[in-house]
Design a protein around this motif. Sequence first.
Motif, PDB file in Angstrom:
ATOM      1  N   ARG A  96     -10.108  -3.942  -4.736  1.00 50.58           N
ATOM      2  CA  ARG A  96      -9.865  -4.579  -3.437  1.00 50.58           C
ATOM      3  C   ARG A  96      -8.500  -5.271  -3.471  1.00 50.58           C
ATOM      4  N   GLY A  97      -7.671  -4.948  -2.512  1.00 50.20           N
ATOM      5  CA  GLY A  97      -6.334  -5.528  -2.457  1.00 50.20           C
ATOM      6  C   GLY A  97      -5.252  -4.673  -3.115  1.00 50.20           C
ATOM      7  N   TYR A  98      -5.650  -3.575  -3.780  1.00 47.18           N
ATOM      8  CA  TYR A  98      -4.680  -2.703  -4.447  1.00 47.18           C
ATOM      9  C   TYR A  98      -4.049  -1.795  -3.385  1.00 47.18           C
ATOM     10  N   LEU A  99      -3.049  -2.323  -2.728  1.00 47.55           N
ATOM     11  CA  LEU A  99      -2.424  -1.634  -1.598  1.00 47.55           C
ATOM     12  C   LEU A  99      -1.305  -0.734  -2.104  1.00 47.55           C
ATOM     13  N   ARG A 100      -1.340   0.511  -1.686  1.00 47.27           N
ATOM     14  CA  ARG A 100      -0.369   1.495  -2.147  1.00 47.27           C
ATOM     15  C   ARG A 100       0.229   2.251  -0.974  1.00 47.27           C
ATOM     16  N   GLN A 101       1.508   2.562  -1.073  1.00 47.69           N
ATOM     17  CA  GLN A 101       2.154   3.309   0.012  1.00 47.69           C
ATOM     18  C   GLN A 101       1.934   4.795  -0.181  1.00 47.69           C
ATOM     19  N   PHE A 102       1.491   5.455   0.892  1.00 47.67           N
ATOM     20  CA  PHE A 102       1.189   6.890   0.851  1.00 47.67           C
ATOM     21  C   PHE A 102       2.280   7.720   1.497  1.00 47.67           C
ATOM     22  N   LEU A 103       2.918   7.190   2.536  1.00 46.90           N
ATOM     23  CA  LEU A 103       3.807   8.029   3.352  1.00 46.90           C
ATOM     24  C   LEU A 103       4.884   7.143   3.960  1.00 46.90           C
ATOM     25  N   SER A 104       6.034   7.751   4.221  1.00 48.85           N
ATOM     26  CA  SER A 104       7.122   7.037   4.898  1.00 48.85           C
ATOM     27  C   SER A 104       7.639   7.931   6.020  1.00 48.85           C
ATOM     28  N   ARG A 124       1.542  -4.763  -8.830  1.00 50.99           N
ATOM     29  CA  ARG A 124       1.144  -3.351  -8.682  1.00 50.99           C
ATOM     30  C   ARG A 124       1.043  -2.898  -7.233  1.00 50.99           C
ATOM     31  N   VAL A 125       1.201  -3.812  -6.277  1.00 47.62           N
ATOM     32  CA  VAL A 125       1.008  -3.405  -4.883  1.00 47.62           C
ATOM     33  C   VAL A 125       2.342  -3.069  -4.223  1.00 47.62           C
ATOM     34  N   SER A 126       2.270  -2.292  -3.156  1.00 44.56           N
ATOM     35  CA  SER A 126       3.469  -1.918  -2.390  1.00 44.56           C
ATOM     36  C   SER A 126       3.782  -3.004  -1.372  1.00 44.56           C
ATOM     37  N   PRO A 127       5.073  -3.205  -1.067  1.00 42.30           N
ATOM     38  CA  PRO A 127       5.404  -4.107   0.038  1.00 42.30           C
ATOM     39  C   PRO A 127       4.899  -3.529   1.358  1.00 42.30           C
ATOM     40  N   ASN A 145     -12.016   3.304   2.380  1.00 47.79           N
ATOM     41  CA  ASN A 145     -10.695   2.733   2.093  1.00 47.79           C
ATOM     42  C   ASN A 145      -9.943   2.521   3.398  1.00 47.79           C
ATOM     43  N   LEU A 146      -9.223   1.425   3.463  1.00 47.90           N
ATOM     44  CA  LEU A 146      -8.506   1.044   4.680  1.00 47.90           C
ATOM     45  C   LEU A 146      -7.094   1.632   4.654  1.00 47.90           C
ATOM     46  N   TRP A 147      -6.768   2.435   5.677  1.00 50.86           N
ATOM     47  CA  TRP A 147      -5.438   3.022   5.834  1.00 50.86           C
ATOM     48  C   TRP A 147      -4.709   2.226   6.913  1.00 50.86           C
ATOM     49  N   ILE A 148      -3.464   1.874   6.619  1.00 47.73           N
ATOM     50  CA  ILE A 148      -2.729   0.943   7.480  1.00 47.73           C
ATOM     51  C   ILE A 148      -1.356   1.532   7.798  1.00 47.73           C
ATOM     52  N   SER A 149      -1.076   1.744   9.064  1.00 51.02           N
ATOM     53  CA  SER A 149       0.278   2.156   9.435  1.00 51.02           C
ATOM     54  C   SER A 149       1.041   0.952   9.952  1.00 51.02           C
ATOM     55  N   THR A 150       2.363   1.037   9.883  1.00 55.78           N
ATOM     56  CA  THR A 150       3.184  -0.138  10.170  1.00 55.78           C
ATOM     57  C   THR A 150       4.172   0.118  11.300  1.00 55.78           C
ATOM     58  N   ASP A 151       4.580  -0.978  11.927  1.00 54.12           N
ATOM     59  CA  ASP A 151       5.549  -0.957  13.021  1.00 54.12           C
ATOM     60  C   ASP A 151       6.478  -2.154  12.857  1.00 54.12           C
ATOM     61  N   PRO A 192       1.561   6.418  -5.775  1.00 58.02           N
ATOM     62  CA  PRO A 192       2.204   5.855  -4.585  1.00 58.02           C
ATOM     63  C   PRO A 192       3.673   6.243  -4.505  1.00 58.02           C
ATOM     64  N   ILE A 193       4.173   6.398  -3.288  1.00 55.66           N
ATOM     65  CA  ILE A 193       5.610   6.635  -3.134  1.00 55.66           C
ATOM     66  C   ILE A 193       6.331   5.294  -3.142  1.00 55.66           C
ATOM     67  N   GLU A 194       7.601   5.351  -3.465  1.00 54.47           N
ATOM     68  CA  GLU A 194       8.424   4.145  -3.412  1.00 54.47           C
ATOM     69  C   GLU A 194       8.777   3.854  -1.957  1.00 54.47           C
ATOM     70  N   PRO A 195       8.822   2.595  -1.573  1.00 54.97           N
ATOM     71  CA  PRO A 195       9.356   2.259  -0.253  1.00 54.97           C
ATOM     72  C   PRO A 195      10.762   2.838  -0.147  1.00 54.97           C
ATOM     73  N   THR A 196      11.110   3.355   1.020  1.00 51.89           N
ATOM     74  CA  THR A 196      12.354   4.111   1.106  1.00 51.89           C
ATOM     75  C   THR A 196      13.006   3.955   2.470  1.00 51.89           C
ATOM     76  N   THR A 197      14.304   4.234   2.497  1.00 53.69           N
ATOM     77  CA  THR A 197      15.021   4.338   3.764  1.00 53.69           C
ATOM     78  C   THR A 197      15.405   5.794   4.017  1.00 53.69           C
ATOM     79  N   ALA A 198      14.817   6.713   3.260  1.00 53.70           N
ATOM     80  CA  ALA A 198      15.140   8.138   3.419  1.00 53.70           C
ATOM     81  C   ALA A 198      14.792   8.614   4.825  1.00 53.70           C
ATOM     82  N   ASP A 199      15.650   9.450   5.360  1.00 47.77           N
ATOM     83  CA  ASP A 199      15.435   9.964   6.709  1.00 47.77           C
ATOM     84  C   ASP A 199      14.559  11.214   6.653  1.00 47.77           C
ATOM     85  N   ALA A 200      13.299  10.995   6.363  1.00 48.19           N
ATOM     86  CA  ALA A 200      12.386  12.119   6.162  1.00 48.19           C
ATOM     87  C   ALA A 200      10.954  11.613   6.195  1.00 48.19           C
TER      88      ALA A 200
END
Length: 690
Positions: A616-624, A571-574, A588-594, A103-111
């Motif tokens: 089940r419930g092991y939520l991981r961040q894939f992309l930012s 172990r889960v991502s925010p 597997n459930l993919w979830i995008s955010t707004d 998983p990637i780290e949650p980020t504020t990177a402009d990318a």
Amino acid sequence: MSGSTPRRRLLPIISAPHPSGRSAMTCRFRCGDACDHAVPNQSGNEYFGDVVAKALSRRNVLRAGAVGAAAVGFGGLVGSAPAMADPGRGRGRGGGARLRFTPIEPTTADAVVVPEGYQSAVVVRWGDPVLPGAPAFDFDNQTPEAQNAQFGYNCDYVDFFPISDDRALLWVNHEYTNENLMFRGYVDGNEAPIEQIEIGMAAHGGSVVEIARSGRTGRWELVTQGRRRYNRRITAQTPMRFTGPAAGHELLRTAADPEGRNPIGMLNNCAGGNTPWGTILTAEENFNQYFVGGNGVPEADRPALQRYGISTSGDGRAGNRRFDRVEERFDLARHPHEANRFGWIVEIDPFDPTFTPRKHTALGRLKHEGATHALTRDQRVAVYMGDDERFDYVYKYVSRDRFRRGSRRHNSSLLDDGTLYVARFTGDSPEAEIDGTGTLPSDGEFDGTGQWIKLVEGDRSFVEGMSAAEVLIHTRIAADRVGATPMDRPEDVERNPVNGAIYVALTNNSSRTAAQADEANPRAANRYGHIVEIAEHRNDAGAERFNWRIPVVCGNPDDPSTYFSGFDKSRVSPISSPDNLAFDDSGNLWISTDGQPGSIGVNDALHVMPVEGSDRGYLRQFLSVPVGAETCGPFITPDQKTVFVAVQHPGEVDEATPDNPATQFPDGPGGQPRPSVVAAWHTGGGDIGN
Ligand code: FEO
Ligand code: CA
Ligand code: CA
């Protein structure tokens, strides 16, 4: 990571957060500051719903027992054969076996940030040529003619139609425009040159573009040369037609269309879906903000406008965009029925550039978020839909007739005649245990039973005092009257191809009080949202009863009000503000955010979570996504090698302007922010998530 390079941030990323978690600028242009206005649902339905629910709850629990208690009902889904189209191959059975990425780290990177071993690249961006002969994008010299032939603004729903192994059509919604970022010196629609308003109208709608695979990778690129026979732009000015029981009804008639059958254009198309016969369903959402003159309509017509968030007070000229300066139909004082011609599910055939888009009245008029199909056990077509507003509802349409494989002519009528339902959710825990804090009730789960309440069947109304056409045109009002459950902004509704369960993203609702918390919306001031999982009775999309439970209550996992199906929270991502959903072929459930920037302080993201097995419930961040953007789409290609995401409203940060952009994604130094569709793929050729 790859794709775009992190760049100097020109502005602080977090502006004064709105209750939705978005920037104030997003709220202004996206939904006309919906959160600043009174909740349109003033029906007091939660109380009526509670009364009905209490009366029914014991009976429902007993019935649930008859079909298997909630947990048994859900467990029984796995491995059962969903009688639905395109069942997944089920390699991982939603248990997450394929999810080996770091998983990637949650980020504020402009990318655009992707995991190690992955790459990303832009496929198509605002202003790219769609129609042959379209001029090159020129930010400072844009024209309506150019925009009509170029890719539109803020991309949202993405769909993919293979032509061959290395050619495909991409459908993309263009939800809304942000004139503050599209034009230098823009103030508002009152002062804007007419040409800018026309550009804005042309930048709405949707696009069909041909794309080609790059080499043998999961990378796809826009085809910019040659005939491109399917490429098409749909805009706010494309001729369309109504189908279904309300077509031609007096409430749909206008001076320009006295028969009430030929609306013009579509607006604010957010998420969507497709049909088993290969067409697109695109969902008109916050259409209310495009109209002026609501203060000039007859008194008797005002409640219906208000229920959809259309202002009937003030001078009625406060609209951002002032489309009425180009076409007077957007002035409700002159054309009071024009607003009734928006808020529909629109069907478009991506392979027929001459196809007249159809607004399907049988699917009701809402602030439609999306439309996801499933086949019932007896092969009828079900369409699941959310109405994205605080305290609004979840709906389902079921066709009267059956789907016939290969019979396009027959199938194309399936959305014209059917039954429209709205959902009522009933918890199985004592009311006193649902205190609004998110604390689980003593049975260990937010769960219960539900009912699909019939609103209309064909042209027969089930709502007292309303005809079928009135129910379909004023669907929110009809649903208020039958005791539907007010939800925390129902966004995307998607069906898991492996286990057949239905997932509803409830993005957030800061307005819910502790007294209004119920088991399906258990958290007061719900800033971070949650997801509801529905198991239809007998796993049949045609059922009128279901079991439900909440697999995720979103937020920072340190927050005790969050829940990840009991998985180890360390172990889960925010995650915050779940919006669009998708599944890989393992379920597997993919979830995008707004709305993550204004709620949990990081850029919006794409996450993935198994829904079965020990993970089940092991939520991981894939992309930012870059600064100011939200993540839309997502779409995973049938070969599982590519995920497309729409990077919507990059740089939409308060006080950003073309002279001081908050990002220069995707073009880099000297460029302006351009909403884009991005592809991400595994460099080693693995499946997405591997
Ligand atoms: Fe357009 Fe509900 O998001
Ligand atoms: Ca419970
Ligand atoms: Ca959305």
